[in-house]
Design an enzyme around this catalytic site. Structure first.
Site, PDB file in Angstrom:
ATOM      1  N   GLU A  32      -9.754   2.866  -5.117  1.00 42.71           N
ATOM      2  CA  GLU A  32      -9.380   4.237  -4.791  1.00 42.71           C
ATOM      3  C   GLU A  32      -8.172   4.738  -5.589  1.00 42.71           C
ATOM      4  OE1 GLU A  32     -10.990   4.648  -0.263  1.00 42.71           O
ATOM      5  OE2 GLU A  32      -8.990   3.823  -0.459  1.00 42.71           O
ATOM      6  N   HIS A  36      -2.931   3.346  -4.478  1.00 43.60           N
ATOM      7  CA  HIS A  36      -2.387   2.845  -3.207  1.00 43.60           C
ATOM      8  C   HIS A  36      -0.994   2.256  -3.428  1.00 43.60           C
ATOM      9  CE1 HIS A  36      -5.589   3.629  -0.392  1.00 43.60           C
ATOM     10  NE2 HIS A  36      -6.491   3.105  -1.194  1.00 43.60           N
ATOM     11  N   ASP A  68       0.867  -1.186   0.000  1.00 46.51           N
ATOM     12  CA  ASP A  68       0.000   0.000   0.000  1.00 46.51           C
ATOM     13  C   ASP A  68       0.898   1.228   0.000  1.00 46.51           C
ATOM     14  OD1 ASP A  68      -2.312   1.809   0.499  1.00 46.51           O
ATOM     15  OD2 ASP A  68      -3.329  -0.060   0.982  1.00 46.51           O
TER      16      ASP A  68
HETATM   17  C1  TNX Z   1     -10.521   2.332   2.244  1.00 46.27           C
HETATM   18  S1  TNX Z   1     -11.506  -0.447   1.671  1.00 46.27           S
HETATM   19  C2  TNX Z   1      -9.523   1.517   1.725  1.00 46.27           C
HETATM   20  C3  TNX Z   1      -8.306   1.262   2.507  1.00 46.27           C
HETATM   21  C4  TNX Z   1      -8.324   1.979   3.825  1.00 46.27           C
HETATM   22  C5  TNX Z   1      -9.702   1.915   4.410  1.00 46.27           C
HETATM   23  C6  TNX Z   1      -9.796   2.480   5.782  1.00 46.27           C
HETATM   24  C7  TNX Z   1     -10.522  -0.237   0.521  1.00 46.27           C
HETATM   25  C8  TNX Z   1     -10.610  -1.147  -0.591  1.00 46.27           C
HETATM   26  N1  TNX Z   1      -9.669   0.792   0.577  1.00 46.27           N
HETATM   27  O1  TNX Z   1      -7.197   1.613   1.752  1.00 46.27           O
HETATM   28  O2  TNX Z   1      -7.416   1.384   4.682  1.00 46.27           O
HETATM   29  O3  TNX Z   1     -10.584   2.621   3.561  1.00 46.27           O
HETATM   30  O4  TNX Z   1      -9.302   3.776   5.918  1.00 46.27           O
END
Ligand code: TNX
Length: 756
Positions: A327, A263, A192
């Site tokens: 994301e 990420h 990440d």
């Molecule tokens: C969203 S859930 C994310 C993570 C974070 C989480 C909590 C997801 C697929 N992505 O990268 O850790 O929220 O903050």
């Protein structure tokens, strides 16, 4: 002596088991149980009847050794009088459920029957749970006939080891938690923004550079403090092999996750050529959230990812390889001449289709090695890769859509399956916030009713996710997952017809003993005082308090001094006076046995009054609708305590408070909130109106002011008398480029309207 002991056991246990006819202390609850009323004596004559190299026999002994401190002799043939535990493979029954087992305990033998090796292991796990804790032979087991099999084929837990790193020993412990709950998939989130945690021989900088960050955010996201401490960690390939073997011995498949294209700051910092802007300053993430610097869809990147995935696939036998996909902001691609030319060249509509192109190209590579990809629900944007499985985290929407498109799905909806959310409303330690209590996890059904029977077949199961921004050690993770993991195991294993919350509640104390015995922290939130601020029938503000402790009493105090306490007596506590209220639980002898819970009430002319809203808040941040704005509870933290707020996405807030009669009004205040990283923006404008008839409103503009940083106060000072107050807060609207969440709709958050 022995006889008396036996007699005691007979009496106590026959009785106990008669009551437990339906509910053996086993989690997840088996599909079919018949308690036959007798006993098997486990003593020095008990042996494991098997070949000395038999995997099941060895595993059973290793569990006995680890948790009970003894082993049983493994023998090929029983001597006279010896009572065997043995495993028998079913060859004939073609319909025997996969992973299913039979556990048949009679007076003089224990037989675990199975079709697949995993079934034998699960039978063994049930058998172990039938033992008392701290068991020492001689010991009486109930005679039972159990037939058991899982409701879902995918029963998973995830762990993020990037935001915080967890050593191999803890990973093994975590895998054991899964195995002992008959769960079969461990989703290992290895990369990440904040750290790359898996050794890749071809790219050593991934771990030497990408495995370290210079410091870490201190406190909750939104804070501006850092701990100033360098933080590093990664697993060597040797360690990964060891963990994979450990897991496969326990029938746990490990799905590794390599995040792309977003990420990925840690990878980009190690190899800046992965970015569309290799020249800009790079650093491994030190705070949380979403970053705009993502992998660029160049040949360099694809070549890099293919090399990385080749090493990953050599380490992990899993059919599914998780490629992330969540994301990934599209700013960097919008501004990249290369990405734009690729969009043209490949005839793509936009950056979403480019993401889809990216994922499909990776999919082709992974498929060519005989594996499949799994990704977060965002991989559906711009078109789903042909053979991809979808992990639905933003609710069930993505999962439903994917199942309709005949793609396999794992449900991991944030509510209730994110275990980084609190289990209690009364959390002292740092968590992500929100509230996913045990009972909501238990009630979860991975099969959305909107799907047809044939579509439901694509729902493989579900998984809980453990993001570790706020958890830097195994004890904290244990505290977050237990007992919710146990509830989830029952959601996934036990047939829906056998699931029963009341029965689970009865087995909960036994589970808690088991956690202690595993040396694991767990949450006792189930027993917490359950406080809630609710609206009374006559527009009162009520502090409602509940406990599940048997034979307990609730007391409360009216200010922070705990000297003068009052019995709660289960009568609604109407809050007429402002102040800091506290409450806790006592036993029958007035000894305090619970934690104190505190609530500051700040009252004003609007508190508890009738409020109407033109548009209801968004379901994800619905609070208690308008009441949340006049409940006397104000957020002071500068951080999101979501239960206090109501939130609107792409919509305005319009509320009318009826003060019941005409009153002098010196000031009206709207409490709003801003946290841009979470796409929460301050209102574009706030206006205030007054009216005596609730029909004709006059805008008041005197003494307008805006104060505050994150908790923002919009106020006006009309110095006039009025009965109705209207507040309109305009949503910030589409998020402009260059700001977090660019291109998306912003959120408007508010927590209180004050009238003074
Ligand atoms: C969203 S859930 C994310 C993570 C974070 C989480 C909590 C997801 C697929 N992505 O990268 O850790 O929220 O903050």
């Amino acid at each position: 002596m022995k006889n008396t002991l036996l007699l005691f056991f007979n009496l106590c246990c026959a009785n106990a088991f008669a009551q437990q006819q339906v509910d053996l202390n086993v989690v997840p609850k088996p599909a079919l149980v018949k308690v036959t009323g007798g006993n098997f004596l486990l003593d020095s004559k008990t042996i494991i009847l098997a070949n000395s190299k038999d995997h099941n026999a060895i595993m059973l002994n290793s569990y006995l050794k680890k948790y009970y401190g003894f082993t049983l002799p493994i023998k090929n043939k029983p001597a006279k009088n010896e009572t065997p535990i043995f495993f028998s493979e079913i060859h004939s029954e073609t319909n025997y459920p996969v992973e299913g087992y039979g556990l048949n305990i009679t007076k003089n033998k224990i037989e675990i029957s199975f079709k697949t090796a995993a079934g034998a292991f699960y039978g063994m796990q049930t058998l172990i749970q039938l033992f008392l804790l701290h068991l020492k032979p001689p010991y009486l087991l109930p005679t039972v006939e159990i037939k058991d099999y899982p409701a879902f084929s995918y029963r998973g837990m995830h762990l993020d080891v990037s935001r915080h790193f967890f050593p191999v020993d803890y990973i093994k412990k975590y895998i054991d938690y899964l195995a002992m709950h008959k769960m079969n998939n461990f989703h290992w989130h290895l990369t990440d923004d904040q750290g790359w945690r898996i050794e890749i021989k071809k790219y050593p900088l991934l771990t030497s550079v990408g495995g370290c960050r210079n410091q870490t955010l201190a406190g909750r996201y939104g804070s501006d403090k850092y701990d100033g401490t360098r933080y590093c960690g990664f697993y060597t390939q040797e360690q990964i092999k060891e963990v994979v073997k450990y897991a496969s011995d326990r029938y746990v498949n490990i799905i590794p996750e390599i995040e792309m294209p977003g990420h990925a700051l840690a990878a980009i910092t190690a190899y800046p050529e992965l970015s569309c802007n290799p020249g800009t300053e790079k650093k491994v993430g030190e705070t949380w959230g979403v970053f705009e610097d993502i992998m660029c869809p160049t040949d360099y990147t694809f070549n890099f990812l293919e090399n990385v995935l080749t090493e990953v696939m050599a380490l992990f036998p899993s059919t599914y390889i998780h490629i992330g996909g969540d994301e990934a902001p599209k700013e960097a691609w919008k501004n990249s001449a290369f990405a734009q030319s690729l969009i043209k060249e490949k005839n793509l509509k936009n950056e979403h289709e480019l993401q889809s192109y990216f994922i499909q190209r990776i999919e082709k590579f992974v498929n060519s090695k005989g594996r499949k990809i799994m990704g977060w629900n965002e991989i559906m944007e711009g078109g789903l890769a042909p053979n991809a499985a979808v992990m639905s985290w933003q609710g069930e929407k993505g999962g439903i859509e994917a199942a309709k498109q005949k793609h396999y799905v794992v449900m991991t909806p944030e509510q209730p399956l994110y275990f980084d959310h609190s289990q209690t409303r009364n959390e002292d330690s740092l968590t992500r916030g929100n509230f996913n209590p045990l009972e909501k996890v238990y009630a979860y059904n991975p099969l959305p009713p909107v799907l047809s029977a044939s579509e439901k077949k694509y729902i493989m199961g579900a998984q809980a996710n453990v993001w570790t921004e706020y958890f830097d050690n195994g004890n904290k993770v244990d505290y977050m997952i237990f007992p919710r993991l146990s509830a989830l195991s029952e959601v996934l294993w036990t047939p829906a017809s056998q699931k029963n919350w009341a029965s689970f509640e009865q087995r909960l104390p036994g589970l808690m003993k088991r956690y202690e015995w595993w040396n694991s922290s767990y949450s006792t939130a189930y027993y917490d005082l359950q406080p809630a601020v609710v609206s009374g029938p006559k527009n009162e503000i009520i502090w409602k308090l509940e406990t599940r402790y048997p034979n307990a009493k609730i007391i409360y105090v009216k200010d922070s001094s705990t000297n003068a306490s009052f019995p709660y007596n289960n009568a609604p506590l109407i809050i007429n006076h402002p102040g800091l209220y506290g409450a806790t639980i006592t036993d029958n002898n007035s000894k305090i046995i619970g934690k104190w819970t505190w609530q500051l009430f700040e009252l004003n002319k609007a508190s508890g009054k009738k409020i109407t809203m033109t548009t209801p808040p968004n379901a994800s941040y619905a609070g208690q609708g308008g009441f949340s704005l006049i409940d006397g509870v104000q957020n002071k933290l500068g951080m999101l305590k979501s239960a206090q707020f109501i939130g609107f996405v792409a919509k305005d807030l319009e509320a009318v408070v009826d003060l019941e009669n005409i009153q002098p009004i010196n000031e009206i205040i709207l409490h709003a909130f801003e946290q841009q990283g979470s796409w929460i923006y301050r209102p574009a404008a706030v206006s205030f109106f007054i009216s005596n008839d609730g029909v004709n409103y006059t805008e008041v503009k005197s003494g307008l002011s805006i104060t505050g940083d994150k908790n923002i106060l919009y106020s006006c000072k009309p110095a006039i008398s009025s009965r109705y107050i209207k507040v309109i807060a305009k949503n910030f609207g589409k998020i402009p480029s260059g700001m977090p969440g660019a291109g998306g709709n912003s959120w408007l958050f508010a927590d209180e309207i004050e009238v003074k």
